[in-house]
Enzyme design. Structure first.
Site, PDB file in Angstrom:
ATOM      1  N   SER A  91       8.281 -62.923 -15.739  1.00 17.52           N
ATOM      2  CA  SER A  91       8.912 -62.726 -14.452  1.00 17.52           C
ATOM      3  C   SER A  91       9.904 -61.561 -14.485  1.00 17.52           C
ATOM      4  O   SER A  91       9.541 -60.442 -14.834  1.00 17.52           O
ATOM      5  CB  SER A  91       9.583 -64.021 -14.001  1.00 17.52           C
ATOM      6  OG  SER A  91       9.955 -63.961 -12.648  1.00 17.52           O
ATOM      7  N   ASP A 301      -0.855 -65.884  -8.346  1.00 17.85           N
ATOM      8  CA  ASP A 301       0.552 -65.561  -8.132  1.00 17.85           C
ATOM      9  C   ASP A 301       0.651 -64.456  -7.086  1.00 17.85           C
ATOM     10  O   ASP A 301       0.171 -63.351  -7.310  1.00 17.85           O
ATOM     11  CB  ASP A 301       1.183 -65.106  -9.458  1.00 17.85           C
ATOM     12  CG  ASP A 301       2.603 -64.589  -9.285  1.00 17.85           C
ATOM     13  OD1 ASP A 301       3.221 -64.873  -8.237  1.00 17.85           O
ATOM     14  OD2 ASP A 301       3.089 -63.917 -10.215  1.00 17.85           O
ATOM     15  N   HIS A 357       2.835 -68.373 -10.895  1.00 21.32           N
ATOM     16  CA  HIS A 357       4.023 -67.712 -11.431  1.00 21.32           C
ATOM     17  C   HIS A 357       4.955 -68.784 -12.020  1.00 21.32           C
ATOM     18  O   HIS A 357       5.572 -69.537 -11.295  1.00 21.32           O
ATOM     19  CB  HIS A 357       4.760 -66.973 -10.311  1.00 21.32           C
ATOM     20  CG  HIS A 357       5.850 -66.077 -10.793  1.00 21.32           C
ATOM     21  ND1 HIS A 357       5.641 -64.748 -11.063  1.00 21.32           N
ATOM     22  CD2 HIS A 357       7.152 -66.297 -11.067  1.00 21.32           C
ATOM     23  CE1 HIS A 357       6.766 -64.195 -11.467  1.00 21.32           C
ATOM     24  NE2 HIS A 357       7.691 -65.124 -11.474  1.00 21.32           N
TER      25      HIS A 357
END
Length: 380
Positions: A91, A301, A357
């Site tokens: 991330s 995602d 994600h």
């Protein structure tokens, strides 16, 4: 340690509200690797500062402190100095990990510093370039048929392919994007197939499909939305707080008393400055080094779509060594992969089918298999 790819996992079945029980994670990455888990920046997890100034941080300071930690750790544990070192993150770490790598590479050139045997890096669903990451969301939504072809093409034409930096006087572009926002407002961008709940999606007018937040460089990646979990995936996150704030757990983990009043999975109170909107140039520089890179994305995602990630990778015009193809696990397609190289630099890009994600939370077995093969220099 007890999430994603750590050695332990919570036991969710028959949970009665007491201290959560644990079991060994069969898909932990620590089976074949020595992993140092670092809470960064200061203030996250159980990390703390002895001064109030220490809690003011940003991309550069976080990277410098992470390197300093590694340097001191190497000095105190010289038996590991010859071990191959890989830096990894997910991330928003897609911004800070390249900065840490740069710190290591520069320090390795200075006599007197403990030389680290840096071999490469691993990044999952990495935020890399604010514009590319955000701009690719609409293309991603179109390819998942969340918006119709006519609307996508109208937006692409009227906005000249730029869905982020929109001129308010461009009425056709504004109109098309407003329609797209309305269509995707209630989609969970962390994983488009999962329910949009108060803890997995944001309140209306505050998430990515509001263009004001697109221009604010996705600050939501540093904070956790508030609200009841109910039956959503993030209900599992609640157990983390119960476990980590238990006195007996803190004692077992040797957490210094008085340093942390309450553990939070995402500490939104941090004074953190996002100093980089793009680290593509860092990756471009790494191409000149003898490094390996594994970049992977969950293919569902929409917060940091694999489309944008692959766009900056292909912009380097490296030699394609292994063309886009499926990779398998248990005789089933687990995702798709391709490999690029330039001199001594090798980059593997992979998607994890059904992952969100971040991918390792949704597809532990597939993520573990991917990593195991890559570290073994075995094709995915």
């Amino acid at each position: 340690m007890v999430w994603y790819f750590g050695p332990l996992s919570f036991t969710y079945s028959d949970y009665n509200g007491s201290l959560p029980s644990l079991h060994l994670n069969p898909y932990t990455w620590t089976t074949g690797l020595n992993i140092i888990y670092v809470d960064a920046p200061v203030g996250t997890g159980f990390s703390y500062s002895n001064t109030s100034e220490g809690y003011y941080s940003g991309d550069v300071k976080s990277a410098v402190l992470t390197y300093e930690f590694l340097r001191k750790w190497m000095v105190e544990h010289p038996q590991f100095k010859t071990n191959q070192l890989y830096i990894g993150g997910d991330s928003y770490s897609g911004i800070t990990v390249p900065l840490v790598i740069e710190e290591i590479m520069q320090a390795n050139e200075v006599e007197g510093n403990p030389r680290m045997n840096l071999k490469g890096y691993v990044l999952g669903n990495p935020k890399t370039d604010t514009f590319l990451d955000d701009n690719s969301r609409i293309s991603f939504a179109y390819h998942l048929t969340l918006i119709p072809k006519e609307l996508y093409e109208a937006a692409k034409k009227s906005c000249n392919g730029d869905f982020v930096n929109v001129d308010s006087s461009n009425e056709p572009c504004e109109s098309a994007l407003q329609t797209i926002e309305e269509l995707i407002l209630e989609i969970n961008i962390q994983h488009v197939l999962e329910p949009s709940c108060s803890m997995t999606s944001r309140e209306p007018n505050s998430e990515s499909w509001d263009r004001r937040s697109l221009r604010e460089q996705s600050k939501d990646l540093l904070s956790q939305p508030k609200g009841p979990a109910f039956w959503c995936r993030n209900y599992r996150h609640v157990l983390s707080g119960i476990w980590a704030n238990d006195k007996t757990v803190r004692e077992a983990l040797h957490i210094r008393e008085g340093t942390k009043t309450k553990w939070k999975m995402c500490n939104s109170s941090l004074s953190y400055t996002q100093e980089f909107s793009s680290v593509i140039d860092y990756h471009r520089k790494f191409i000149q080094a003898d490094l390996r890179a594994l970049i992977y994305s969950g293919d569902h995602d929409m917060s940091i779509p694999h489309i944008g990630t692959r766009q900056w990778i292909t912009s380097f015009n490296m030699t394609l060594m292994d063309a886009w193809r499926p990779w398998y696990l248990d005789a089933q397609v687990a995702g798709y992969t391709e490999e690029y190289s330039e001199d001594d630099y090798v980059l593997t890009f992979a998607t994890i089918k059904g992952g969100g994600h971040i991918a390792a939370e949704y597809k532990q077995k597939e993520s573990a298999a991917m990593l195991d093969r890559w570290f073994a220099y075995y094709p995915l």
